[in-house]
Design a protein around this motif. Structure first.
Motif: not given
Length: 188
Positions: A102, A106, A116
């Motif tokens: 993440a 992300s 995340g």
């Protein structure tokens, strides 16, 4: 002596207004009062159970979910974004650290640095497809990419609270007056 009949008649006719009374009418009325009618409505146990079943969601509380996600924004290439999301998903499924993925991939500025992590949230906190996906998952599960208006999400459900519904017995006292009132309102 007493006045004769003719004298009485003449006096009466000369003073008729003294002997008039206001017109009167006898009135009966019914007051239509929902509350008092409701208290008299008879409600069967079956009706109460039926009412409970058809209004069950009013006595339910959706448990919260604790999820992490990796957002792959569409930018200008739908296919490339989907391919990136699938590759991140495969890496997460293969056991790579979800939080590290993440932080690296992300596009969600709000949660990427936190690995995340979206924290605990209610169903109403999430957009449609994302919420549907999270609520269909089991803790520890990593979900194939899900498309929302923000892009592609790879989701991992960390923890889930159970949804709770109050039992019929718990809400019976509240059901009866509600149902009585509903029944009487139908009559109006």
């Amino acid at each position: 002596g007493a006045p004769d009949e003719a004298a009485l008649k003449a006096y009466y006719e000369g003073h008729q207004s003294l002997y008039m009374t206001d017109e009167q009418a006898s009135i009966e009325y019914i007051e239509l009062n929902i509350e008092s009618l409701a208290s008299g409505a008879t409600i069967s146990e079956d009706q109460l159970h039926e009412y409970y079943e058809s209004n069950k969601e009013r006595y339910s509380t959706a448990g919260r979910r604790h999820a992490r996600h990796i957002l792959i924004a569409i930018k200008d290439d739908e296919a490339a974004a989907e391919a990136r999301a699938k590759s991140v998903y495969e890496r997460a499924r293969a056991g790579e650290d979800f939080a590290a993925l993440a932080r690296e991939f992300s596009d969600d500025a709000g949660s990427a640095s936190a690995g995340g992590d979206l924290g605990w949230a209610l169903r109403s906190d999430f957009v449609g497809a994302f919420g549907d996906a999270v609520w269909a998952m089991k803790p520890g599960q990593i979900r194939e990419p899900v498309r929302s208006e923000f892009g592609w999400h790879v989701i991992r459900l960390e923890e889930a609270e159970t949804d709770t519904t109050k039992s019929f017995e718990d809400v019976r006292a509240q059901l009866e007056p509600e149902l009585r009132r509903a029944e009487v309102e139908k009559l109006f």
